[in-house]
Design a protein around this motif. Structure first.
Motif, PDB file in Angstrom:
ATOM      1  N   ARG A 150       0.849  -1.180   0.000  1.00 16.15           N
ATOM      2  CA  ARG A 150       0.000   0.000   0.000  1.00 16.15           C
ATOM      3  C   ARG A 150       0.895   1.244   0.000  1.00 16.15           C
ATOM      4  N   PRO A 151       0.728   2.137  -0.968  1.00 12.22           N
ATOM      5  CA  PRO A 151       1.541   3.360  -0.996  1.00 12.22           C
ATOM      6  C   PRO A 151       0.937   4.448  -0.121  1.00 12.22           C
ATOM      7  N   GLN A 190       2.277  11.397 -10.599  1.00 13.65           N
ATOM      8  CA  GLN A 190       3.720  11.625 -10.638  1.00 13.65           C
ATOM      9  C   GLN A 190       4.468  10.579  -9.814  1.00 13.65           C
ATOM     10  N   THR A 191       3.919  10.234  -8.647  1.00 10.86           N
ATOM     11  CA  THR A 191       4.569   9.257  -7.775  1.00 10.86           C
ATOM     12  C   THR A 191       4.499   7.854  -8.359  1.00 10.86           C
ATOM     13  N   THR A 192       3.310   7.445  -8.810  1.00  9.49           N
ATOM     14  CA  THR A 192       3.174   6.103  -9.381  1.00  9.49           C
ATOM     15  C   THR A 192       3.992   5.956 -10.654  1.00  9.49           C
ATOM     16  N   MET A 231       3.472   2.930   2.535  1.00 10.66           N
ATOM     17  CA  MET A 231       2.706   3.416   3.684  1.00 10.66           C
ATOM     18  C   MET A 231       3.369   2.978   4.982  1.00 10.66           C
ATOM     19  N   ILE A 232       3.810   1.699   5.039  1.00  6.75           N
ATOM     20  CA  ILE A 232       4.586   1.184   6.163  1.00  6.75           C
ATOM     21  C   ILE A 232       6.052   1.271   5.763  1.00  6.75           C
ATOM     22  N   GLN A 233       6.799   2.137   6.403  1.00  4.53           N
ATOM     23  CA  GLN A 233       8.156   2.429   5.946  1.00  4.53           C
ATOM     24  C   GLN A 233       9.146   1.302   6.177  1.00  4.53           C
ATOM     25  N   GLU A 234       8.985   0.546   7.245  1.00  2.03           N
ATOM     26  CA  GLU A 234       9.955  -0.527   7.517  1.00  2.03           C
ATOM     27  C   GLU A 234       9.348  -1.540   8.468  1.00  2.03           C
ATOM     28  N   ILE A 235       9.504  -2.809   8.152  1.00  5.78           N
ATOM     29  CA  ILE A 235       9.090  -3.879   9.053  1.00  5.78           C
ATOM     30  C   ILE A 235      10.337  -4.410   9.746  1.00  5.78           C
TER      31      ILE A 235
END
Length: 278
Positions: A114-115, A121-123, A160-164
């Motif tokens: 999920r972004p 522009q981002t995609t 959306m979740i930067q790091e696991i």
């Protein structure tokens, strides 16, 4: 649908195996199926649904998002009836995969990417690297793999979740890296798997378990695959005889080499060489 298959087995950090693009018809479905490698689908337009058997019911995945299929995981997915998706998929493996997936916020429990930003522009920044590979699959290896690394970087920047958090210890990764390095430099003369585990200073069984978890293959199969990938290089870049190539990649018995090569690639080395224009 279009796709392209690569032979980058000597690149151990991140190996791109296949890339493809498909504009699906309404309700087009795939699965249930199990693969031996990682597969990531990036949705360019439209939407569809992805499910992992025994893990969760179908989840909607739309443009700008994606989903990961892990090795040995039964899965299926299907296109939306009214707005079927167009996706680009990549098949890959390698030592850096756990690290890259964590940076993108993707895990076994959260396989849908999920972004944080869905703007055009981002995609475009994400998908441009996949399109670059699709447009020039025969380009230099550095070009193809460079764009593949940058694709993961673009995913991570917009995740959306930067790091696991990592679950594997650095020591385990060290053992695997050392074993891979030993195989790369000594594959021609390795007589026993004990040589590799001895170099890493751990037991053969322990190292085999680490390889099974990381690469979903045995230590012996990994060594065999590496030798055969080197044989492919010699077949297309030299005029050496089949017996000479067998010896150079570590086979003392030519018949064993012939059997292993045909089992892996579906053709004996001589026919594979002819098919690849030599």
């Amino acid at each position: 649908m279009s796709n392209y298959i690569f032979n980058f087995n000597e690149c151990q950090d991140l190996i791109l195996i296949e890339i493809g693009s498909q504009k699906c018809t309404p309700l087009y479905s795939f699965g249930p199926f199990i693969r031996n490698e990682y597969i990531f689908h990036y949705v360019v337009s439209g939407k569809g649904y992805f499910s992992k058997f025994g893990r969760f019911s179908p989840k909607e995945v739309k443009a700008g998002e994606g989903f990961l299929v892990e090795p040995n995981c039964k899965h299926m997915y299907y296109a939306d009836e009214k707005n079927p998706w167009h996706y680009i998929w990549v098949v890959f493996k390698g030592l850096l995969i756990p690290q890259y997936l964590r940076s993108c916020g993707i895990s076994k429990d959260t396989p849908v990417y999920r972004p944080k930003n869905y703007d055009v522009q981002t995609t475009q920044k994400v998908k441009e690297h996949l399109i670059a590979i699709l447009d020039a699959p025969h380009h230099r290896k550095s070009y193809v793999l460079g764009h593949f690394h940058l694709f993961f970087e673009a995913l991570a920047e917009n995740a959306m979740i930067q790091e696991i958090p990592a679950t594997d210890s650095p020591l385990k990764n060290f053992y695997i890296s050392e074993a891979v390095r030993y195989i790369q430099f000594h594959y021609q003369g390795i007589k026993s798997l004990d040589e590799i585990s001895g170099f890493c200073n751990i037991s053969r069984n322990h190292l085999t378990r680490l390889f099974q978890k990381q690469f979903h293959t045995t230590l012996q199969d990994y060594l065999t695959q590496y030798r055969l990938s080197k044989a492919q290089e010699l077949l297309v870049s030299t005029s050496l005889s089949i017996s000479e190539i067998a010896f150079q990649v570590g086979y003392q018995n030519e018949l064993n080499f012939l059997r292993a090569f045909k089992k892996k690639y579906g053709l004996p080395p001589s026919q594979w060489r002819v098919r690849n224009n030599l």
